[in-house]
Design an enzyme around this catalytic site. Structure first.
Site, PDB file in Angstrom:
ATOM      1  N   ILE A  82       0.878  -1.167   0.000  1.00 17.24           N
ATOM      2  CA  ILE A  82       0.000   0.000   0.000  1.00 17.24           C
ATOM      3  C   ILE A  82       0.917   1.219   0.000  1.00 17.24           C
ATOM      4  O   ILE A  82       1.878   1.288   0.766  1.00 17.24           O
ATOM      5  CB  ILE A  82      -0.942   0.000   1.222  1.00 17.24           C
ATOM      6  CG1 ILE A  82      -1.851   1.246   1.209  1.00 17.24           C
ATOM      7  CG2 ILE A  82      -0.184  -0.086   2.532  1.00 17.24           C
ATOM      8  CD1 ILE A  82      -2.895   1.236   2.333  1.00 17.24           C
ATOM      9  N   SER A  83       0.654   2.165  -0.881  1.00 14.64           N
ATOM     10  CA  SER A  83       1.519   3.337  -1.005  1.00 14.64           C
ATOM     11  C   SER A  83       1.533   4.149   0.276  1.00 14.64           C
ATOM     12  O   SER A  83       0.540   4.245   0.987  1.00 14.64           O
ATOM     13  CB  SER A  83       1.051   4.228  -2.161  1.00 14.64           C
ATOM     14  OG  SER A  83       1.162   3.570  -3.396  1.00 14.64           O
ATOM     15  N   GLN A  84       2.684   4.751   0.554  1.00 17.95           N
ATOM     16  CA  GLN A  84       2.776   5.609   1.730  1.00 17.95           C
ATOM     17  C   GLN A  84       1.852   6.812   1.541  1.00 17.95           C
ATOM     18  O   GLN A  84       1.616   7.269   0.417  1.00 17.95           O
ATOM     19  CB  GLN A  84       4.213   6.043   1.965  1.00 17.95           C
ATOM     20  CG  GLN A  84       4.778   6.937   0.893  1.00 17.95           C
ATOM     21  CD  GLN A  84       6.263   7.139   1.053  1.00 17.95           C
ATOM     22  OE1 GLN A  84       7.057   6.410   0.468  1.00 17.95           O
ATOM     23  NE2 GLN A  84       6.655   8.122   1.843  1.00 17.95           N
TER      24      GLN A  84
END
Length: 264
Positions: free
Chosen positions: A111-113
């Site tokens: 999951i992208s930061q």
């Protein structure tokens, strides 16, 4: 409930087996943050069990930190304040959900930061208020959920069957499944039957932006994607005519690779 991706060995550290796929090589953590302000670190919740009670406070703190890091679009900040990121990661990692970090979601993906999510969405929405957006790489569904807070029509495509099912379950749990059209398919081909799109957000890095995606931008529409292999940068592209596009290179990043085809 999904199985935890890791298990503690008594020292408070999650097992390497449980965190399979969570390495810098497939994380989308930024390579360089030297030019960004360094706000006070966010203190995580003591455990995932009590995170629900603290999640509103933690989300607001996350949003405040994003503002300090240069994100100024209130539409994006309000959307991220509204979406419970901890529900999109495994329970074993929920206490880290509001850190500015990429976290594993299985299938060697992350999951992208939060900063990356905010930066990419803000960049494609800066010039206009998009009404139809394509996301390439649904992952666990978090970015689509953020987009759905202020975009009328969100289409999100995922090539990995397990992640497609995960995103569908996560969006359904938040009653967003009617606001996000989730597609199992090859993201490099886009969704030509629905195009054109006012904005396209690509959550994986290729050596070049697929022409099929560029062709599906509406006039004046914007696409943002990481580009490169070992060295990657965010690239912002705006369609300026029938066969013309304007390109701008942004920050250095690190994303998982963009792949064609589907994975069952």
């Amino acid at each position: 409930m999904r199985k935890p991706v890791g298990s503690k060995d008594g020292s408070g550290v999650y097992s390497r087996q449980g965190l399979d796929g969570y390495t810098p090589a497939n994380s989308n953590t930024r390579i360089s943050t030297a030019t960004l302000p360094r706000p006070e670190p966010l203190r995580p919740a003591a455990s995932s069990a009590n995170l629900g009670l603290n999640s509103d406070r933690l989300r607001l703190a996350m949003v405040q930190r994003l503002r300090q890091m240069g994100i100024t679009d209130d539409r994006v900040l309000d959307a991220m304040a509204a979406v419970p990121r901890h529900t999109f990661v495994d329970e074993a990692l929920a206490s880290r959900a509001y850190e500015d970090a990429a976290l594993p979601i299985g299938h060697s993906q992350t999951i992208s930061q939060p900063w990356v999510v905010a930066r990419m969405i803000a960049a494609v929405c800066e010039a206009r208020a998009p009404s139809r957006v394509l996301e390439v790489g649904a992952g666990c569904g978090y970015q689509a959920a953020v987009l759905a807070q202020f975009v009328r029509e969100v289409h999100s495509i995922e090539r990995i069957r397990g992640l497609y099912e995960l995103a569908r379950a996560n969006l359904r749990a938040l009653r967003l499944s009617t606001r996000v059209r989730l597609i199992y398919g090859d993201g490099t081909q886009g969704v030509p039957g629905v195009a054109p799109f006012d904005a396209i957000v690509v959550a994986a890095a290729g050596l070049a932006i697929p022409q099929a995606l560029l062709n599906q931008l509406a006039p004046g529409g914007r696409l943002i994607a990481p580009e490169g292999s070992t060295s990657q940068r965010l690239v912002l592209i705006e369609r300026t005519g029938t066969a013309s596009w304007k390109r701008m290179e942004l920050e250095a990043v690190r994303f998982v690779p963009l792949k064609a085809g589907i994975q069952s």
